[in-house]
Write an enzyme that holds these catalytic residues in place. Structure first.
Site, PDB file in Angstrom:
ATOM      1  N   TYR A  47     -20.207   2.429 -68.758  1.00 14.00           N
ATOM      2  CA  TYR A  47     -20.059   3.696 -68.062  1.00 14.00           C
ATOM      3  C   TYR A  47     -18.579   3.880 -67.746  1.00 14.00           C
ATOM      4  CZ  TYR A  47     -21.118   7.257 -64.514  1.00 14.00           C
ATOM      5  OH  TYR A  47     -21.189   8.412 -63.776  1.00 14.00           O
ATOM      6  N   SER A  48     -18.023   4.993 -68.128  1.00 10.52           N
ATOM      7  CA  SER A  48     -16.583   5.157 -68.007  1.00 10.52           C
ATOM      8  C   SER A  48     -16.174   5.928 -66.753  1.00 10.52           C
ATOM      9  CB  SER A  48     -16.039   5.898 -69.218  1.00 10.52           C
ATOM     10  OG  SER A  48     -14.686   6.224 -68.982  1.00 10.52           O
ATOM     11  N   ARG A  82     -23.476 -19.493 -67.353  1.00 11.02           N
ATOM     12  CA  ARG A  82     -23.567 -18.660 -66.155  1.00 11.02           C
ATOM     13  C   ARG A  82     -24.757 -19.004 -65.268  1.00 11.02           C
ATOM     14  NH1 ARG A  82     -18.348 -17.194 -66.011  1.00 11.02           N
ATOM     15  NH2 ARG A  82     -17.731 -16.181 -67.936  1.00 11.02           N
TER      16      ARG A  82
END
Lengths: 269, 269, 269, 269
Positions: B86-87, B189
């Site tokens: 998402y920019s 992770r």
């Protein structure tokens, strides 16, 4: 905080190979048959013009870069590179953040007659960054000099406290890539559509390219930066124009936007 | 802001292949000779045990993930993946930010008898994020509903205003990778040394693995998550211990730290 | 040996996503602001025209391919892909090899008036491949049906015997990549400068693209396959020509070769 | 043809960085907090032991390698590298091919009492390679010295003629990679399960590692080459053995094969 100009750091740490490494690699791919291609400059132009990109992977360069986090987030999308970033999980970031210069804030407010929005912008950005940093230190229970503030409580872990910093704080990293991928980076990030704050880095790297690999730099300017690509439809229109015909958008299947881009490439808009 | 639990989003958008794709690929690499290896489960265990990783690249999965920016910055270091984020250059981010739950803030303050630092932490982080977001909207000259606040001035460009947001704001992306690289991600992770805030995502993905590729999941637990690697020196010490000898750190060339890790792997510490 | 046409195998095993996945990914990168870009076709054209390549990485495809080893050696240079190849270390290759069709052998001998060289070529290639395969089986001490030939000696290991096979023998693999990298493959390998023997595969994949992702296919033809790039110098010459000037090579700084390429792009050569 | 030993070529062309570059990169990732980790050797051991691999990507090396095509086909599977190969599309390959030494042919024929199969093997491989090369030149209409043989016909294109060569012919390339990926290469290819013909190259590179990055070399031997990984089940068995219990395969959930591998790692088989 320092002035924007003080912070931008792109320092060459090391490099391996130069124009000669590109030529050497291209020649092994052409073998004996290359005796005739005696001219390095012509060969490098040929390689770039024909997208023979692998010889450019034979030269490598490593930078130390200091850059705002929001710029780092764009930069890191170039995956064909090696990165070691300063870790805010283990270390404390400095009170260094980026505030756009007046002219870049005002460039965004062309229609603002009073031209005062910018001042507000810079002040807000600065105040918030300062407060965020003050609270960052407070959460860490650390003063600026690295001394514990209060004896009676432990600070928050560095990996958590850092989340209070805003995206204009500076980070730094070693960044290493090959000449082919470096040119990709510059082509995309020195482009007028790229955000100013990453473009300034791309332009510094472009200057470094000129010194490091002058022949590749020249060919890169000619066949990438100053070049333009025309689609099949654009080529048809071009053919008709060259034949003396007057062509308008509606004579083609190009959209308005594509037509405008087409004219801009020909500097006819 | 919403509660932490509301925000963590890892949604499977699509996938291609499963355990069967791994087995199919492994068999083409073994050709006719594999008729004897009739058991899929055994084959998958064998592949993981011997680091034959390419068959696991034949299954692919795509997620929609919503995550704090400081987590995204760790995540993106896994380069063998495809990402569309998402920019905030073109769009406005929501008022959504991450505040660690009380127990995670206090987990960092074990030795603090009063245990009050955490409350301060959460309040500070929340206040600053709220203020930063208020000012972000103000810089944009936008209210929460997307309406212009003042007619007489233009807001700052989105690509600049976003720099006022702190690293705990949420971003989101599509993230696509293959099963081999996904296991690498989870191994690193979901590790106890990883920061809690990315570990929770890795653990959700581990659950997804169990449903998606149950045989690979089982072998991955057995040969990666629950496995331990012993160095040449550690193997020598192990041999002496198995021969009934009493071995201490100083009998080996291991450092204190390495010796402690050695004992921990054997659950002897 | 079978006829060339019988062997070329490009079979879609699986795929994930299509034009819709590209559009979905592009929209998340544009966020709310994209409501106006309502048309998928226009969006895909825009993405390709502006080298916004990451949304095309969101669709993935897996092929089973059967191909001569010398073609496989070119193909494998596309590194952004996953491969599981039939292993001649563990398995026995079939008696399947590629012999160019008469017209491709003769295409290489345009100036040969007698045109008889080709027949010799095909016969030599065939005889040598047959003999090499006979000896391969003999080294393995195996007959065509997989039975041991002689009891009194052990055959050579498969990993060694295979070195007696020539580069026109067929291998096969699963090959998986994303739509962006697949288009790169096709652009380079469907190019007239690519060797015919890999071009036929690229052309089959181009047909598959048309069925799988029709909008992307159309934009790819328009903005890649049928497009041409003009260098800075070429654009200057073009500008003068459009202004009605007569321009020749010597009026520019282009080399003879570049000038010829320039005219060819304009279909003026 | 020359003797095997004459041909194996692994020549360092250039390199960038060494142990110091690894340490420098590791320290930026640890920032101020690393003052305590003052010892380079310990730091490098720590990095390798904990799979902190990115600092090793900061050193780069480039080789010139001459190798049989069937070895090149295994080697090229290491994708994280840059390659420029001598092109048989444009150039003519030399009459250089690999024939295994007697002891490697016989190593494959342990149970052969007469031990004569090998001689047959070497002779067949040599005869076929010679004949294939003779015909390669003939197809090209070229003699050994590069002179045209017959005036009255044109030779076959180089890109086609090459398909008559067998997989033991030598090719050569420039191959460039970083220290992390180089260690991956050596770990997989110097392994006893790797084919002898690639293992010899891996062993030469291992010697180069020792000279180039002595600290990394030492840690790599200790934590990779001489190390062993034990699965969760294997660790349980180990725990019981260390507690003095007698454990057999059937007491565990390990397969016969896994159990044997387990004992071999402990040198108890």
């Amino acid at each position: 905080m320092r002035d924007e100009g003080d912070i931008l750091v792109v320092r060459v740490i090391d490099y391996m190979g130069d124009d000669g490494a590109v030529v050497q690699a291209a020649r092994v791919s052409y073998g004996r048959g290359t005796k005739k291609v005696s001219e390095d400059r012509g060969l490098i132009h040929y390689l770039l013009r024909h997208w023979h990109t692998t010889p450019f992977e034979m030269a490598e360069i490593k930078f130390h870069v200091k850059l705002p986090i929001f710029v780092a987030r764009q930069w890191i999308r170039h995956r064909m590179a090696n990165v070691n970033e300063y870790s805010a999980r283990y270390s404390i970031l400095d009170r260094e953040f980026y505030i756009p210069a007046q002219e870049h804030l005002s460039a965004q407010s062309v229609q603002n007659r009073q031209g005062r929005g910018e001042v507000v912008g810079a002040a807000t950005l600065t105040d918030d960054a300062q407060r965020n940093y003050d609270h960052y230190l407070d959460l860490l229970n650390h003063d600026e000099g690295g001394q514990q503030i209060r004896d009676d409580r432990q600070g928050l872990a560095r990996e958590l406290a850092r989340m209070n910093l805003s995206l204009n704080f500076y980070t730094q990293w070693y960044w290493k890539t090959d000449l082919h991928n470096l040119m990709n980076f510059v082509r995309l990030r020195a482009d007028p559509h790229a955000q100013y704050e990453i473009r300034v880095y791309a332009e510094v790297i472009l200057d470094i390219l000129e010194k490091w690999v002058p022949l590749t730099y020249e060919a890169f300017r000619e066949h990438r930066l100053e070049a333009a690509t025309f689609s099949g439809e654009a080529l048809k229109a071009l053919g008709r124009m060259l034949a003396g015909e007057h062509v308008e958008q509606l004579d083609t299947s190009m959209s308005k936007r594509e037509w405008d881009e087409f004219l801009a490439k020909l500097e006819l808009s």
